[in-house]
Design a protein around this motif. Structure first.
Motif, short mmCIF file in Angstrom:
data_model
loop_
_atom_site.label_atom_id
_atom_site.label_comp_id
_atom_site.label_asym_id
_atom_site.label_seq_id
_atom_site.Cartn_x
_atom_site.Cartn_y
_atom_site.Cartn_z
N PRO A 120 0.82 -1.22 0.00
CA PRO A 120 0.00 0.00 0.00
C PRO A 120 0.86 1.27 0.00
CG PRO A 120 -0.90 -1.60 1.54
CD PRO A 120 0.41 -2.16 1.06
N GLY A 121 0.56 2.16 -0.93
CA GLY A 121 1.32 3.38 -1.07
C GLY A 121 2.62 3.22 -1.84
N GLY A 122 2.89 2.01 -2.31
CA GLY A 122 4.13 1.74 -3.02
C GLY A 122 3.94 1.60 -4.52
N VAL A 123 4.63 0.63 -5.10
CA VAL A 123 4.58 0.43 -6.55
C VAL A 123 4.00 -0.94 -6.86
CG1 VAL A 123 6.53 1.95 -6.99
CG2 VAL A 123 6.94 -0.48 -6.59
N PRO A 124 3.36 -1.11 -8.02
CA PRO A 124 2.77 -2.41 -8.39
C PRO A 124 3.84 -3.38 -8.86
CG PRO A 124 2.40 -0.83 -10.14
CD PRO A 124 3.05 -0.06 -9.02
N SER A 125 3.40 -4.57 -9.23
CA SER A 125 4.33 -5.63 -9.58
C SER A 125 4.70 -5.65 -11.05
CB SER A 125 3.76 -7.00 -9.17
OG SER A 125 2.59 -7.28 -9.92
N HIS A 126 4.39 -4.58 -11.78
CA HIS A 126 4.85 -4.50 -13.16
C HIS A 126 5.60 -3.19 -13.36
CE1 HIS A 126 0.62 -3.15 -12.95
NE2 HIS A 126 0.34 -4.41 -12.69
N ALA A 127 6.16 -3.00 -14.52
CA ALA A 127 7.04 -1.86 -14.77
C ALA A 127 6.21 -0.60 -15.00
CB ALA A 127 7.93 -2.14 -15.97
N ALA A 128 5.64 -0.08 -13.94
CA ALA A 128 4.70 1.03 -14.01
C ALA A 128 5.41 2.35 -14.27
CB ALA A 128 3.91 1.10 -12.71
N ALA A 129 4.61 3.41 -14.39
CA ALA A 129 5.15 4.73 -14.70
C ALA A 129 6.11 5.22 -13.63
CB ALA A 129 4.01 5.72 -14.89
N ALA A 130 5.95 4.74 -12.41
CA ALA A 130 6.83 5.17 -11.33
C ALA A 130 8.23 4.57 -11.43
CB ALA A 130 6.21 4.80 -9.98
N VAL A 131 8.43 3.64 -12.36
CA VAL A 131 9.71 2.97 -12.50
C VAL A 131 10.54 3.69 -13.57
CG1 VAL A 131 10.89 0.79 -12.98
CG2 VAL A 131 8.62 0.78 -11.91
N PRO A 132 11.66 4.30 -13.21
CA PRO A 132 12.49 4.96 -14.23
C PRO A 132 12.93 3.98 -15.30
CG PRO A 132 13.19 5.59 -12.01
CD PRO A 132 12.20 4.47 -11.85
N GLY A 133 12.95 4.46 -16.53
CA GLY A 133 13.38 3.63 -17.65
C GLY A 133 12.29 2.88 -18.34
N SER A 134 11.06 2.95 -17.82
CA SER A 134 9.97 2.16 -18.39
C SER A 134 9.04 3.02 -19.24
CB SER A 134 9.17 1.51 -17.26
OG SER A 134 8.03 0.84 -17.77
N ILE A 135 8.63 2.49 -20.40
CA ILE A 135 7.51 3.07 -21.14
C ILE A 135 6.41 2.05 -21.35
CG2 ILE A 135 9.02 4.67 -22.40
CD1 ILE A 135 8.41 2.93 -24.94
N HIS A 136 6.60 0.86 -20.78
CA HIS A 136 5.66 -0.23 -21.05
C HIS A 136 5.41 -0.97 -19.76
CE1 HIS A 136 3.79 -3.59 -23.24
NE2 HIS A 136 4.42 -4.37 -22.37
N GLU A 137 4.14 -0.95 -19.32
CA GLU A 137 3.83 -1.50 -18.01
C GLU A 137 3.73 -3.01 -18.00
OE1 GLU A 137 0.84 -0.59 -14.28
OE2 GLU A 137 1.15 0.82 -15.91
N GLY A 138 3.24 -3.62 -19.03
CA GLY A 138 3.15 -5.07 -19.05
C GLY A 138 2.02 -5.64 -18.23
N GLY A 139 1.14 -4.77 -17.70
CA GLY A 139 0.01 -5.27 -16.95
C GLY A 139 -0.98 -6.01 -17.82
N GLU A 140 -1.05 -5.61 -19.08
CA GLU A 140 -1.86 -6.32 -20.07
C GLU A 140 -0.92 -6.76 -21.18
OE1 GLU A 140 -5.78 -5.70 -22.90
OE2 GLU A 140 -4.74 -3.97 -22.09
N LEU A 141 -0.95 -8.01 -21.52
CA LEU A 141 0.05 -8.56 -22.42
C LEU A 141 -0.28 -8.32 -23.89
CD1 LEU A 141 0.62 -12.00 -20.65
CD2 LEU A 141 1.94 -9.89 -20.40
N GLY A 142 0.77 -8.21 -24.71
CA GLY A 142 0.59 -8.22 -26.15
C GLY A 142 1.12 -7.02 -26.89
N TYR A 143 1.54 -5.97 -26.19
CA TYR A 143 1.82 -4.71 -26.89
C TYR A 143 3.28 -4.30 -26.88
CZ TYR A 143 -3.09 -4.85 -25.69
OH TYR A 143 -4.38 -5.28 -25.50
N SER A 144 4.15 -5.09 -26.28
CA SER A 144 5.54 -4.65 -26.08
C SER A 144 6.25 -4.40 -27.41
CB SER A 144 6.30 -5.67 -25.25
OG SER A 144 6.30 -6.95 -25.88
#
Length: 765
Positions: A120-144
């Motif tokens: 709670p209050g932290g970051v989710p288990s995928h490469a979300a916007a809060a993760v530096p270096g990421s443009i792709h979250e991967g929460g929904e598969l197929g678009y990388s």
């Protein structure tokens, strides 16, 4: 690799694996400087381990490649829930601590990193916007891979390393994305290096590609046009050597002009527990999420977890909570770091578009209704100039509908991008083209999103009914923008813009399957701070909207506009002022200060039919007091509590009145108007006509009549709401019913609309 290189890359990989596993399990004792105790373990163990060591392995070699080849590299983690790996990389290269000093290179910084993962209050288990270096979250598969390709467009010095999970590879969007390399032009665009990571399992069962033999996979991807290089095994030293050789080869050239790719086979949950309670884990689906369920009490599982974590050698990798010199030796510096690259924070690279003056393209309008033209055709002329002025930062995307949607003027400036050899009979097709057409809405949307996320601009034009195909992608992107805005460090990116034409109200030959205006409903739920829904009633209004959306940032803008010739209502100056307000009274149509009924509209066809109803009523019942209101920005109907940027309650009351019933003619599903305006005072006065899920292949007027948005149905409702019962009202009702019957009979006999219906023009000045 030399032996020191191999040792350093392996040290980085072990460090990232330790950080990744510890994020799942630990809330304290980050350096294991005392025996692991039950209170060191999180109460709820959440996260995904199975894909993580493969991702960290690829990231380790991405870092080495940046140093060895002196180039910019963007890393995209496609497998779902690969967040621990990307967070670990961002912590190791210091980019996370730069953006969140609480997570810097200290023991306490490690503790914060571990504690806030899936918390709670932290970051989710995928490469979300809060993760530096990421443009792709991967929460929904197929678009990388589509995102990776979009990022590579017009970035000639960039390599995009995209890891595709074998579960992700089973999706239709990803399967189609393997064709994307055919739309990359050497010299103008960057390179995409796919790494198909086969660890064999989804969450509970084996994957299709994971069970295929190498020969099958090689044949499959050579058929797609790639040159696969296989890296396989479970011995780290040999795998590092093979992976380094593969990456070096891929950053050279492929055989037979095929772009290279890597097929990486490694065990699921590699380097984690081999067995738990006697059951195999590593290399099975059991490694997918949390491989070792550790109760917060002393016992064999706690000791097994400690042995696993200590196997990475954290004491040597992180002396005092700082990555060791050996680990740091394979990390790039500055903006070359995976977590610091500006290509993953596209707002830093964004240049404003050089927008053409819409006045050079506006329809000259001596009076309302005096001209007929197609709105999207006018927009096409403006877009052509936009593309001429911005040859490296704007592209047009669409599933083979650029010409159909009357945007053909862009072909005076550029062509369609050729995915292969150009034949003499091809129409506006070349390797230089900047109109990106492919009959996959998923690819169009994914390419555009990758292009925007790396700082460029674009437009996706589509048939209205089929934009639903990418509804979940739109959802993900809008949520990404919202979360990115909450980070405090991501720069605003160009807005995501859709133009929906060939809309519900013109189905001369396509029919019922091509009717669905519900994409607006999907978007409206995302909130006015992120979404705008524009329904320009004519060409000049569409130009005004285009000026606005292409200058905006961090928004999703949906524009719905017809392509058929229609009456024109507003000069460009009037259209700009109207758009600024969001809605307003058209005093030239009807503006009684004390109306018996307010007639309102939103959308081009509903506006024309509503004005025709007003025109009819002013002939049949001249003393009926009416007011006409048009809405161009649908979200402006929301009150300030939901949309702080738009109309006040006073402005709303000034337009729609406070007592009179409002007969509202709407482009889409009627419920959306009620949803947006329900908190406005007097909303219960609204009586909305809209799409009622009725249709077929028919004439333009019949389509409107089937759903009761036609002029006669609107006039009948206005008469009913007025409360009048005199003879003229009875005669007006009779006339409307008779006209509907005549129109129906005429269209079914002759195949077109009555001349007095089809040729109606506004002529009241």
């Amino acid at each position: 690799m030399t032996a020191p290189d191999l040792k350093a890359v392996d040290a980085w990989w072990r460090a990232a694996n330790y950080l990744s596993a510890a994020q799942i399990y630990l809330q304290d004792n980050p350096l294991l400087d005392r025996p692991l105790a039950p209170e060191d373990i999180k109460r709820r163990l959440l996260g995904h381990w199975g894909t993580t060591p493969g991702l960290t392995f690829c990231m380790a070699h991405a870092n080495r490649a940046i140093l060895a080849h002196d180039r910019d590299l963007l890393f995209i983690a496609g497998p779902g829930h690969g967040g621990p790996a990307v967070m670990a990389g961002a912590w190791l290269d210091g980019s996370l601590g730069e953006r969140d000093p609480r997570k810097g290179w200290t023991e306490e910084g490690m503790r914060k990193l571990f504690h806030e993962f899936s918390f709670p209050g932290g970051v989710p288990s995928h490469a979300a916007a809060a993760v530096p270096g990421s443009i792709h979250e991967g929460g929904e598969l197929g678009y990388s891979l589509a995102h990776a390709t979009g990022a590579a467009f017009d970035n000639p010095g960039l390599t995009v390393m995209c890891v595709v999970g074998d579960g992700e590879a089973e999706t239709g969007a990803l399967a189609t994305s393997w064709h994307s390399h055919r739309f990359l032009r050497p010299g103008r665009d960057g390179n995409v290096l796919p790494i198909l990571h086969l660890n064999g399992y989804r969450i509970a069962a084996p994957t299709i590609l994971g069970r295929m033999e190498d020969a099958e996979i090689d044949a499959l991807f050579r058929g797609y046009g790639w040159a696969p290089i296989f890296v396989e095994g479970d011995d780290p030293a040999q795998m590092h050597r093979d992976m380094a050789a593969a990456v070096d080869a891929c950053l050279g050239t492929g055989d037979d002009d095929r772009p290279p790719m890597i097929v990486l086979r490694s065990p699921k949950g590699w380097t984690g527990p081999e067995t738990v309670d006697g059951d195999p884990v590593e290399g099975t689906a059991a490694a997918h999420q949390v491989p070792l369920k550790v109760p917060r009490e002393e016992g064999p599982h706690l000791r097994q977890l400690e042995d696993w974590l200590r196997s990475y050698g954290a004491d040597a990798l992180f002396p005092g909570g700082v990555p060791s010199g050996e680990v740091r030796s394979v990390m790039p510096a500055g903006d070359r770091r995976l977590g610091a690259t500006p290509f993953a924070d596209g707002g830093r690279l964004t240049r404003p578009l050089d927008l053409p003056d819409a006045g050079d393209f506006a329809v000259d309008l001596p009076s309302p209704g005096a001209e007929q033209t197609g709105a999207t055709g006018v927009l096409g002329e403006w877009l052509a100039e936009l593309m001429r002025r911005n040859p490296e930062t704007f592209r047009l995307f669409g599933p083979d509908e650029t010409k159909s949607n009357k945007l053909s003027a862009v072909f005076d400036v550029t062509d369609r991008m050729a995915p292969g050899p150009v034949e003499a009979t091809d129409d506006h097709l070349s390797p230089e083209g900047r109109v990106m057409e492919v009959l996959s809405e998923h690819l169009c949307e994914g390419w555009l999103e990758g292009y925007l996320l790396t700082g460029r601009h674009g437009l996706f034009n589509s048939y209205e009914a089929f934009i639903h195909i990418i509804a979940s992608m739109a959802n993900q992107h809008i949520k990404w923008m919202r979360e990115a805005g909450n980070t405090g460090w991501r720069a605003p990116i160009p807005s995501l813009n859709w133009l929906l034409s060939s809309h519900v109200w013109r189905q001369d030959h396509n029919g019922f399957t091509h009717q669905d205006p519900g994409f607006m409903n999907h978007l409206a739920a995302k909130g006015a701070d992120m979404v705008r829904l524009y329904l320009p009633p004519d060409a000049n209004s569409l130009l005004a909207v285009a000026e606005t959306v292409f200058a905006s940032r961090d928004r999703a803008n949906c524009i719905v506009a017809g392509k058929q010739p229609e009456p024109q209502w507003l000069t460009l100056d009037a259209a700009r002022a109207h758009l600024q307000r969001g809605f307003g009274i058209w005093d030239w149509a009807a503006d009684d200060p004390d109306p018996e009924v307010v007639v309102a509209s939103a959308g081009d066809v509903p506006t024309m039919e509503a004005l025709a109803a007003v025109d009819l009523l002013r002939d049949l019942v001249p003393d009926l007091r009416l007011r006409f209101v048009n809405v161009v920005d649908l979200m402006a109907l929301q009150p300030p509590s939901q949309n702080a940027e738009r109309a006040t309650d006073e402005a709303f009351a000034a337009a729609f009145g406070t007592d009179a019933p409002v007969v509202f003619n709407f482009h889409g599903y009627p419920g959306l108007i009620h949803e947006l305006a329900y908190r406005r005072a007097g909303h219960e006065r609204f009586h909305v006509h809209g799409y009622a899920e009725k249709g077929t292949t028919t004439t333009p007027f019949n389509m409107a009549a089937m759903n009761e948005i036609d002029r006669f149905s609107i006039a009948l409702d206005v008469l009913d709401r007025s409360g009048r019962t005199d003879g003229r009202v009875d005669a007006a009702r009779k006339h409307c019913h008779e006209m509907l019957e005549r129109q129906h009979a005429h269209s079914h006999e002759h195949g077109d609309d009555l001349p007095e219906v089809a040729n109606w023009r506004w002529s009241r000045g």
